[in-house]
Enzyme design. Structure first.
Site, PDB file in Angstrom:
ATOM      1  CG  ASP A 291      75.673 114.863   2.562  1.00 54.41           C
ATOM      2  OD1 ASP A 291      74.654 114.924   3.152  1.00 54.41           O
ATOM      3  OD2 ASP A 291      76.621 114.325   3.329  1.00 54.41           O
ATOM      4  CG  HIS A 292      71.205 118.472   2.578  1.00 51.58           C
ATOM      5  ND1 HIS A 292      70.321 117.908   3.371  1.00 51.58           N
ATOM      6  CD2 HIS A 292      70.765 118.882   1.303  1.00 51.58           C
ATOM      7  CE1 HIS A 292      69.115 117.829   2.600  1.00 51.58           C
ATOM      8  NE2 HIS A 292      69.477 118.214   1.363  1.00 51.58           N
ATOM      9  CE1 TYR A 465      77.340 114.891  10.633  1.00 48.63           C
ATOM     10  CE2 TYR A 465      75.264 115.423  11.590  1.00 48.63           C
ATOM     11  CZ  TYR A 465      76.799 115.720  11.626  1.00 48.63           C
ATOM     12  OH  TYR A 465      77.574 116.321  12.298  1.00 48.63           O
ATOM     13  CG  HIS A 466      70.545 114.891   5.617  1.00 49.19           C
ATOM     14  ND1 HIS A 466      70.126 116.297   5.681  1.00 49.19           N
ATOM     15  CD2 HIS A 466      70.388 114.358   6.536  1.00 49.19           C
ATOM     16  CE1 HIS A 466      69.822 116.613   6.898  1.00 49.19           C
ATOM     17  NE2 HIS A 466      69.826 115.278   7.496  1.00 49.19           N
ATOM     18  N   PRO A 467      73.422 111.542   3.060  1.00 54.55           N
ATOM     19  CG  PRO A 467      74.897 109.769   3.408  1.00 54.55           C
ATOM     20  CD  PRO A 467      74.076 111.022   4.065  1.00 54.55           C
TER      21      PRO A 467
END
Length: 527
Positions: A291-292, A465-467
């Protein structure tokens, strides 16, 4: 209750699959969504994201386990719980990632996933505001538009150019690096989620498509090594739905591995710890979470045209609401993150390693910490973190949330990249075009040494919010699905969502997830 295809999850991927597979009237398709219908006005007004983000309204609102790299804090992981999934609660920024990201997927042993291979599927979905071109589609269902940007967004773009970064009018074109306005999935002042784009236009016209909301899948049903359907709780009753051809798991980077494990597919140690019978040993399930990691620079401002909480701001917001209701324009038609940048922290890098989201308001702690007054924010995230985490089970209860451990800032290289990105962003925000905003730093005023700033980063970093990656595609021993997204060792079961990405793309993940579903739909239809 028997169908040809059962799709678990009506999110960024599931709505696309439902559209494409039900286009053949011979297919009976069932789309299952744990959340409600997407009727909330907060979904459809782009500015509603500010209210959804910090709450449990159409939002799973997961927490992570304590993060050592963040000083033991719990991270926060919003995920969409409604038709459209996270495309119904995200920031609506349309980014594909760097072209080399997809070439890397192919190099990792996934033929057919190079950028040249996937570009036609990006274009297939897209209705780009500028029309069809080399990199864009013009006739797809997903509208990709441009916003009328706030003067502060224009000032940010000018400031970044003064700081030495080039202007880029299209981050999804031939080159990603630079600063400019974002393309967004907003049309005529309304959010263009995958439910709006792919599901609503066809839902009532296709009798072969069944959509069930409030349907929580307990487990995938197996007969030997074949998926035959799902057990689902619907209207207070547990029932079995049968799939004649395939079960398609599109529950996301957290939900998909959780459901595989609840069904007995995963690491033997993980399953036995929860008393779950092992039906198929697959050790990679839930591993490879990426994730980021993201930190937000927060500033107060005397400019009341920026979003905030004040008496004057409330009056303006009342007028903005009236304008939005009548004309679908104004501040409530904005995603607030109207512009940004993809930058290199080292000029020798082959591609950008940080991304900025410039926000025309104060965003603090996922909007869970509110401040009186008006302000400005800028997100900085590490695009390809070396810190790798995992998803596991906290319980064998299908209603329990998964155990989420992104391992943020667990690798020192991520800390150093984020530190460089923080300094670069602060330099941009100190340029002359930003001066009229009278920005006052809320958290890093007077902090200059590496030690001081790293301490701040550990206190304020979290997810943007990029899992991805927890059911990764590949052929190695930790891969969960093959190059056509079929679960290794199980017939009639595919995973189709962001969890199959073997590595994290350099950008927001909604667009590539839609592409993955387009790619999979073609394989499924021709199987």
């Amino acid at each position: 209750m028997e169908f040809d295809y059962i799709i678990i999850g009506a999110g960024s991927a599931g709505c696309v699959l439902a559209n494409r597979l039900s286009a053949n009237p011979a297919n009976r398709v069932c789309l299952l969504e744990s959340g409600p219908e997407d009727r909330s006005p907060l979904i459809h007004a782009p500015a509603g994201v500010a209210a959804i983000l910090p709450t449990r309204h159409v939002n799973w609102a997961f927490n992570t386990v304590p993060q050592p790299g963040l000083g033991g804090r719990l991270g926060y992981q919003p995920r969409g719980k409604t038709l459209g999934g996270s495309s119904s609660i995200n920031g609506m920024v349309y980014i594909r990632g760097h072209q080399s990201d997809f070439d890397e997927w192919q190099a990792l042993g996934n033929p057919g996933w190079s950028f040249a291979d996937v570009l036609p599927y990006f274009r297939k979905s897209e209705m780009h505001h500028a029309g069809e071109g080399q990199f864009h589609g013009g006739t797809g269902e997903l509208y990709v538009g441009k916003l009328e940007t706030h003067p502060a967004t224009q000032a940010f773009v000018e400031a970044a150019q003064l700081a030495g970064h080039r202007f880029n009018p299209d981050f999804n074109g031939g080159e990603q690096e630079g600063v400019g306005p974002y393309d967004v999935t907003i049309r005529d002042g309304r959010r263009w989620s995958t439910a709006t784009a792919f599901l609503k236009p066809i839902r009532n016209d296709r009798s072969n498509l069944t959509v069930m909301t409030g349907a929580h899948v307990e487990r995938i049903l197996l007969q030997g090594k074949r998926a035959t359907g799902v057990q689902v709780t619907f209207k207070g009753r547990s029932q079995a739905l049968r799939a004649r051809r395939e079960v398609l798991l599109s529950a996301g980077a957290f939900g998909s591995p959780q459901l595989l494990m609840l069904s007995g597919i995963g690491s033997e140690a993980e399953l036995k710890a929860q008393g779950i019978t092992v039906r198929h040993e697959l050790p990679g399930v839930g591993q490879n979470l990426q994730d980021h990691p993201d930190v937000v620079l927060c500033y107060r401002s005397s400019d009341t045209s920026l979003l905030g909480v004040s008496a004057r701001g409330s009056l303006k917001m009342g007028k903005a609401l009236a304008d939005y209701v009548r004309h679908k324009r104004g501040p409530l038609a904005s995603n607030f993150a109207e512009g940004g940048a993809f930058l290199k922290t080292d000029a020798s890098l082959a591609r950008p390693d940080i991304q900025l989201h410039a926000v025309i308001g104060m965003v603090d702690n996922h909007n869970r910490t509110l401040h009186w007054g008006h302000g400005y924010s800028c997100h900085v995230c590490v695009l390809r973190p070396k810190s790798i985490g995992s998803v596991g089970l906290q319980s064998a209860d299908p209603a329990a949330p998964p155990r989420i451990d992104p391992n943020f800032l667990g690798h020192d290289d991520d800390v150093q990249t984020l530190l460089k990105g923080y300094r670069m962003t602060r330099e941009i925000l100190e340029q002359a075009p930003m001066k009229p905003l009278s920005l006052k730093d809320m958290y890093s005023e007077g902090l200059h040494s590496d030690e001081q700033l790293i301490d701040l980063l550990r206190k304020r970093t979290d997810s943007i919010y990029h899992p991805i990656g927890t059911c990764k595609m590949g052929s190695d021993e930790m891969a969960v699905v093959d190059g056509q997204l079929r679960v290794h060792g199980i017939e009639g079961l595919r995973v189709v969502d962001a969890s199959i990405m073997p590595t994290l793309v350099g950008g927001n993940t909604n667009a590539p997830t839609i592409m993955i579903a387009e790619r999979a739909a073609q394989w499924i239809a021709s199987a």
